[in-house]
Design a protein around this motif. Structure first.
Motif, PDB file in Angstrom:
ATOM      1  N   THR A 192       1.565   9.028  30.827  1.00 49.24           N
ATOM      2  CA  THR A 192       0.119   8.802  30.852  1.00 49.24           C
ATOM      3  C   THR A 192      -0.569  10.093  30.423  1.00 49.24           C
ATOM      4  OG1 THR A 192      -0.068   9.453  33.184  1.00 49.24           O
ATOM      5  CG2 THR A 192       0.294   7.114  32.713  1.00 49.24           C
ATOM      6  N   THR A 193      -1.725   9.962  29.787  1.00 45.32           N
ATOM      7  CA  THR A 193      -2.413  11.145  29.256  1.00 45.32           C
ATOM      8  C   THR A 193      -3.878  11.151  29.640  1.00 45.32           C
ATOM      9  OG1 THR A 193      -3.060  10.131  27.154  1.00 45.32           O
ATOM     10  CG2 THR A 193      -0.862  11.121  27.247  1.00 45.32           C
ATOM     11  N   ALA A 229       1.374  13.292  31.936  1.00 49.22           N
ATOM     12  CA  ALA A 229       2.183  13.233  33.155  1.00 49.22           C
ATOM     13  C   ALA A 229       3.314  12.249  32.934  1.00 49.22           C
ATOM     14  CB  ALA A 229       1.329  12.809  34.340  1.00 49.22           C
ATOM     15  N   ILE A 247       6.215   9.914  34.682  1.00 46.04           N
ATOM     16  CA  ILE A 247       6.573   9.250  35.935  1.00 46.04           C
ATOM     17  C   ILE A 247       7.925   8.581  35.742  1.00 46.04           C
ATOM     18  CG2 ILE A 247       5.894   7.509  37.631  1.00 46.04           C
ATOM     19  CD1 ILE A 247       2.999   7.860  36.568  1.00 46.04           C
TER      20      ILE A 247
END
Length: 273
Positions: free
Chosen positions: A27-28, A42, A44
Motif C-alpha cells: 500500500t502507498t 508499506a 504487509i
C-alpha cells in the motif's frame, strides 16, 4: 512497483526471502516534505492468509467435484449392472436392454459435459484488454439478446456511460451474456418480461447493472449462486454466474448480486475505468 501503485490502491507482490517466495500486500501514500512530494509504501505479509484461503478454496472445489461426479456415476453404475444382468437371461429383453444402455450413454455424455464445463472454468485465459467503444459493444450484445429472446424487452441505458471501456470484449460479452441468460430464463417468457442493461461511469470504475422483473432469487440460494456447478435448473450446468464473476475479477472488477425480491433482481458488475 512503488511508483506504479497509486495511493489508495493495493498491489500484491512476491519477494524472495532466503530462497522462499513470500507474498506481500503493498500500500502507498503520498507525503509532502520540504516542498517535495514523496511516495512511501508499506508491506504487509499476507502469505499465511493466502495459503489458508487457497487451501479452503481447494477443499471446497474437491468437495463440489466429488459430489457432482459421485451423483453422476451412481445411476450409471446401477444401470450398467442392470444391463449386464439382463444379458444373463435366456432370452434378453431387448427393448428394456436398449433403454438401459441408451440411458447410460446419456448420463455418460452429461458427465462428459460436466468435465468440459469444469475445464472451461479452470482454464480461463488472461483477458486481452483493448480500448473498446461502449456503444458498439452494447448494441452488439443487445442484438444477440433480441435474436435469442425476442419476446423479452431489453432496455439498454448508457446515457451516463463512458464512451470507451478497457476490456477483453469477447470475455466481457461472455460474462454479461451469462447474467442476461440467467435473467431471461428466470422470466420464463412472462408477458411483461423486461430486462434493463445499464452502464454508468463512476470515479475510477464503470458500473454495469442487469435488472429483471422476474420472481427473484430464493433467500436460501443467494449465498450459493456464484458457487461453481450450483444450479436450480434441471438442464443447467451451474457455471454461468461463477464464470462471469471470474471474468470480471480477471478484469480487476467484480460481479455481485445487488438485491433480489419479487419483481426486481439486480446484478452489478464493476470494471476499472
Amino acid at each position: 512497483m512503488l511508483s506504479d501503485t497509486r495511493p489508495g490502491r493495493t498491489a500484491k507482490i512476491d519477494l524472495d526471502d532466503a530462497g522462499e517466495i513470500r507474498s506481500f500486500a503493498l500500500t502507498t501514500g503520498d507525503l509532502a516534505l520540504s516542498g517535495r512530494m514523496l511516495r512511501i509504501g508499506a508491506l504487509i505479509d499476507i502469505d499465511t492468509e493466502l495459503k489458508a484461503a487457497e487451501a479452503a478454496a481447494l477443499r471446497e472445489l474437491v468437495q463440489v467435484l466429488s459430489h457432482e461426479i459421485v451423483n453422476a456415476l451412481t445411476p450409471i453404475a446401477s444401470l450398467a449392472a442392470t444391463a449386464v444382468a439382463m444379458l444373463d437371461d435366456p432370452v434378453p429383453p431387448l427393448p428394456e436392454l436398449r433403454e438401459a444402455i441408451e440411458t447410460v450413454a446419456r448420463r455418460a455424455a452429461s458427465l462428459h459435459r460436466f468435465g468440459e464445463s469444469y475445464r472451461a472454468l479452470a482454464r480461463l485465459p488472461t483477458p486481452a484488454l483493448r480500448r473498446t467503444a461502449l456503444a458498439g459493444f452494447a448494441n452488439d450484445l443487445a442484438m444477440l439478446f433480441t435474436s435469442r429472446w425476442p419476446a423479452i424487452e431489453l432496455a439498454v441505458e448508457k446515457h451516463e456511460a463512458p464512451a470507451h471501456l478497457l476490456i477483453d470484449p469477447d470475455q466481457l460479452t461472455a460474462a454479461l451474456w451469462a447474467v442476461l441468460q440467467n435473467a431471461a430464463e428466470a422470466l420464463d417468457n412472462a408477458p411483461d418480461a423486461k430486462i434493463h442493461l445499464i452502464f454508468k461511469a463512476r470515479v475510477g470504475r464503470t458500473l454495469i447493472g442487469i435488472v429483471d422483473n422476474g420472481p427473484g432469487i430464493s433467500a436460501r440460494d443467494e449465498s450459493d449462486i456464484f458457487r461453481p456447478f450450483f444450479t436450480t435448473k434441471a438442464e443447467g450446468s451451474g457455471i454461468g454466474l461463477s464464470l462471469a464473476r471470474q471474468i470480471l475479477r480477471g478484469h480487476g472488477g467484480d460481479l455481485a448480486l445487488a438485491s433480489s425480491r419479487v419483481g426486481k433482481t439486480e446484478f452489478e458488475a464493476t470494471i476499472p475505468a
